[in-house]
Scaffold this motif. Sequence first.
Motif, PDB file in Angstrom:
ATOM      1  N   CYS A 107      12.098-132.226  41.170  1.00 18.93           N
ATOM      2  CA  CYS A 107      11.670-132.634  39.864  1.00 18.93           C
ATOM      3  C   CYS A 107      10.863-133.476  40.077  1.00 18.93           C
ATOM      4  CB  CYS A 107      12.246-132.451  38.839  1.00 18.93           C
ATOM      5  SG  CYS A 107      13.911-133.106  38.773  1.00 18.93           S
ATOM      6  N   LYS A 108      10.274-134.439  38.770  1.00 22.91           N
ATOM      7  CA  LYS A 108       9.788-135.663  38.827  1.00 22.91           C
ATOM      8  C   LYS A 108      11.238-136.836  38.550  1.00 22.91           C
ATOM      9  CE  LYS A 108       8.712-134.828  34.109  1.00 22.91           C
ATOM     10  NZ  LYS A 108       9.280-133.183  34.057  1.00 22.91           N
ATOM     11  N   LEU A 109      12.298-135.990  38.159  1.00 21.86           N
ATOM     12  CA  LEU A 109      13.456-137.025  37.829  1.00 21.86           C
ATOM     13  C   LEU A 109      13.320-137.941  39.815  1.00 21.86           C
ATOM     14  CD1 LEU A 109      16.373-135.522  35.986  1.00 21.86           C
ATOM     15  CD2 LEU A 109      14.273-137.167  35.134  1.00 21.86           C
ATOM     16  N   HIS A 110      13.242-137.715  40.784  1.00 21.92           N
ATOM     17  CA  HIS A 110      12.895-138.309  41.489  1.00 21.92           C
ATOM     18  C   HIS A 110      12.400-139.206  41.752  1.00 21.92           C
ATOM     19  CE1 HIS A 110       9.233-136.593  43.627  1.00 21.92           C
ATOM     20  NE2 HIS A 110       9.627-137.160  43.709  1.00 21.92           N
ATOM     21  N   LYS A 111      11.257-139.545  41.576  1.00 18.29           N
ATOM     22  CA  LYS A 111      10.765-140.782  41.244  1.00 18.29           C
ATOM     23  C   LYS A 111      10.766-141.789  41.016  1.00 18.29           C
ATOM     24  CE  LYS A 111       6.171-137.492  40.999  1.00 18.29           C
ATOM     25  NZ  LYS A 111       4.956-137.592  39.835  1.00 18.29           N
ATOM     26  N   THR A 112      12.128-141.516  39.719  1.00 17.89           N
ATOM     27  CA  THR A 112      12.732-143.302  39.261  1.00 17.89           C
ATOM     28  C   THR A 112      14.041-142.815  39.766  1.00 17.89           C
ATOM     29  OG1 THR A 112      12.760-141.932  37.393  1.00 17.89           O
ATOM     30  CG2 THR A 112      11.025-143.347  37.211  1.00 17.89           C
ATOM     31  N   ARG A 113      15.054-142.069  40.303  1.00 19.86           N
ATOM     32  CA  ARG A 113      16.038-142.303  40.596  1.00 19.86           C
ATOM     33  C   ARG A 113      16.194-143.441  42.239  1.00 19.86           C
ATOM     34  NH1 ARG A 113      15.901-137.201  44.253  1.00 19.86           N
ATOM     35  NH2 ARG A 113      16.104-137.847  46.191  1.00 19.86           N
ATOM     36  N   ASN A 114      17.610-143.831  41.666  1.00 20.91           N
ATOM     37  CA  ASN A 114      17.710-144.980  42.772  1.00 20.91           C
ATOM     38  C   ASN A 114      19.022-143.990  43.959  1.00 20.91           C
ATOM     39  OD1 ASN A 114      16.907-147.167  42.614  1.00 20.91           O
ATOM     40  ND2 ASN A 114      18.261-147.558  40.652  1.00 20.91           N
ATOM     41  N   LYS A 115      20.037-143.204  43.174  1.00 22.05           N
ATOM     42  CA  LYS A 115      20.576-142.279  43.627  1.00 22.05           C
ATOM     43  C   LYS A 115      20.973-141.217  43.552  1.00 22.05           C
ATOM     44  CE  LYS A 115      23.262-145.758  45.502  1.00 22.05           C
ATOM     45  NZ  LYS A 115      24.471-147.068  46.204  1.00 22.05           N
ATOM     46  N   ILE A 116      21.498-140.284  43.763  1.00 25.62           N
ATOM     47  CA  ILE A 116      21.367-138.889  44.190  1.00 25.62           C
ATOM     48  C   ILE A 116      22.819-138.449  42.744  1.00 25.62           C
ATOM     49  CG2 ILE A 116      21.878-136.936  44.088  1.00 25.62           C
ATOM     50  CD1 ILE A 116      19.833-136.987  46.084  1.00 25.62           C
ATOM     51  N   VAL A 117      23.338-138.103  42.093  1.00 25.83           N
ATOM     52  CA  VAL A 117      24.673-138.595  41.427  1.00 25.83           C
ATOM     53  C   VAL A 117      24.780-137.109  41.866  1.00 25.83           C
ATOM     54  CG1 VAL A 117      26.340-138.874  39.823  1.00 25.83           C
ATOM     55  CG2 VAL A 117      24.227-140.398  40.346  1.00 25.83           C
ATOM     56  N   PHE A 118      25.696-136.814  42.491  1.00 27.12           N
ATOM     57  CA  PHE A 118      26.321-135.054  42.984  1.00 27.12           C
ATOM     58  C   PHE A 118      27.380-134.786  42.404  1.00 27.12           C
ATOM     59  CE2 PHE A 118      28.296-131.425  45.431  1.00 27.12           C
ATOM     60  CZ  PHE A 118      26.980-130.408  45.783  1.00 27.12           C
ATOM     61  N   GLY A 119      28.851-135.404  41.968  1.00 26.29           N
ATOM     62  CA  GLY A 119      29.699-134.918  41.374  1.00 26.29           C
ATOM     63  C   GLY A 119      30.881-135.896  42.071  1.00 26.29           C
ATOM     64  N   ASP A 120      31.685-135.904  41.483  1.00 30.60           N
ATOM     65  CA  ASP A 120      32.634-136.611  42.034  1.00 30.60           C
ATOM     66  C   ASP A 120      34.362-136.190  41.957  1.00 30.60           C
ATOM     67  OD1 ASP A 120      34.448-138.437  43.592  1.00 30.60           O
ATOM     68  OD2 ASP A 120      34.867-140.354  42.161  1.00 30.60           O
ATOM     69  N   GLY A 121      35.459-135.962  42.663  1.00 22.97           N
ATOM     70  CA  GLY A 121      36.936-135.225  42.493  1.00 22.97           C
ATOM     71  C   GLY A 121      36.743-134.682  43.178  1.00 22.97           C
ATOM     72  N   SER A 122      37.810-133.639  42.428  1.00 24.74           N
ATOM     73  CA  SER A 122      38.549-133.146  43.466  1.00 24.74           C
ATOM     74  C   SER A 122      38.274-131.792  43.579  1.00 24.74           C
ATOM     75  CB  SER A 122      40.220-132.699  42.875  1.00 24.74           C
ATOM     76  OG  SER A 122      41.286-131.944  43.845  1.00 24.74           O
ATOM     77  N   ASP A 148      23.074-144.054  38.411  1.00 25.22           N
ATOM     78  CA  ASP A 148      22.022-144.590  39.369  1.00 25.22           C
ATOM     79  C   ASP A 148      22.559-145.330  39.492  1.00 25.22           C
ATOM     80  OD1 ASP A 148      19.442-143.274  39.859  1.00 25.22           O
ATOM     81  OD2 ASP A 148      19.106-145.906  39.141  1.00 25.22           O
ATOM     82  N   ALA A 149      23.042-146.017  39.718  1.00 26.91           N
ATOM     83  CA  ALA A 149      23.272-147.893  40.594  1.00 26.91           C
ATOM     84  C   ALA A 149      23.829-147.110  41.626  1.00 26.91           C
ATOM     85  CB  ALA A 149      23.467-149.054  39.659  1.00 26.91           C
ATOM     86  N   GLN A 150      25.438-146.807  41.182  1.00 28.93           N
ATOM     87  CA  GLN A 150      26.585-146.574  42.165  1.00 28.93           C
ATOM     88  C   GLN A 150      26.408-145.149  42.502  1.00 28.93           C
ATOM     89  OE1 GLN A 150      30.193-147.598  40.022  1.00 28.93           O
ATOM     90  NE2 GLN A 150      29.272-149.167  38.600  1.00 28.93           N
TER      91      GLN A 150
END
Length: 283
Positions: free
Chosen positions: A110-125, A142-144
Amino acid sequence: MPDPVDSKLQEKLSRRLRFYEDLGLSPFYRNRHTAGMQDSSATLASPSESIEESPLPKSSAKSPSAPNAYVSQSAVLPAAAGPSLFEATNKMPGDTLPIVRADLGECTRCKLHKTRNKIVFGDGSSRADLIFVGEGPGADEDAQGLPFVGRAGRLLTQMIEAMGLQRPDVYICNVVKCRPPSNRQPEKDEVEACSPFLFRQLDVLQPKVIVCLGATAAQTLLQTNRGISHFRGEWLDYRGYKMMATYHPAYLLRNPAAKSEVWKDLQKVMAELGLQVKKNKAK
Ligand code: SF4
């Protein structure tokens, strides 16, 4: 004599088709060899079924307080740059979070890829009983490349700790994995492209409870356009998982008075998970 392997495959296919029916994907169509091509004929369901513009058909839009009140009807093929929805929602036996992440890849669906820095997939157990689902990453995320690490994230951390848990005890992710510009709401095509990966994450994790933070997460899983106030704080059903919708921490930063409502919702979650209610709540 039928080949026993074929019958196993048949059973797998039957289970998979039932899963797609749960997602509202009917009739079913796919041509693996054209999955990477722009082909409007490959659409599995009309975009007019999107969550923002169209309510559920009356036959399936039940009372949100009833068990199994909603089923997901999300429904178009992701854009041509990635795998089809068949692959995106294709929870195989042995599916894992790393496999889902690998399938997501350096996504341009989708078009959000054009402005992102990092994909934020998920975090945790990966063994968490409790999953928090938010809307999408903000600037800090987005930065981290991590979910809920900004101001709203710090409040979410306080809420988790008030429940007697630590962040590594839970899993946190979002409906869309890339930051919408200026923190706007994700648009329907973006939700449709990205949410199949959320569905797979949830199926891999098989949590006891899903907490939706804000309207976008709840509406995506419930496939409704009703406002969150209609079902906030009630137990809902997402494909057999217990689900609670509550306000997003970013909303609480703007409306601190609503914290008490969220705390009531989280206390219900704690009771469901057998967690002790502590005297000091998130402030
Ligand atoms: S928001 Fe999701 S679908 Fe869109 S580019 Fe990012 S990862 Fe891909």
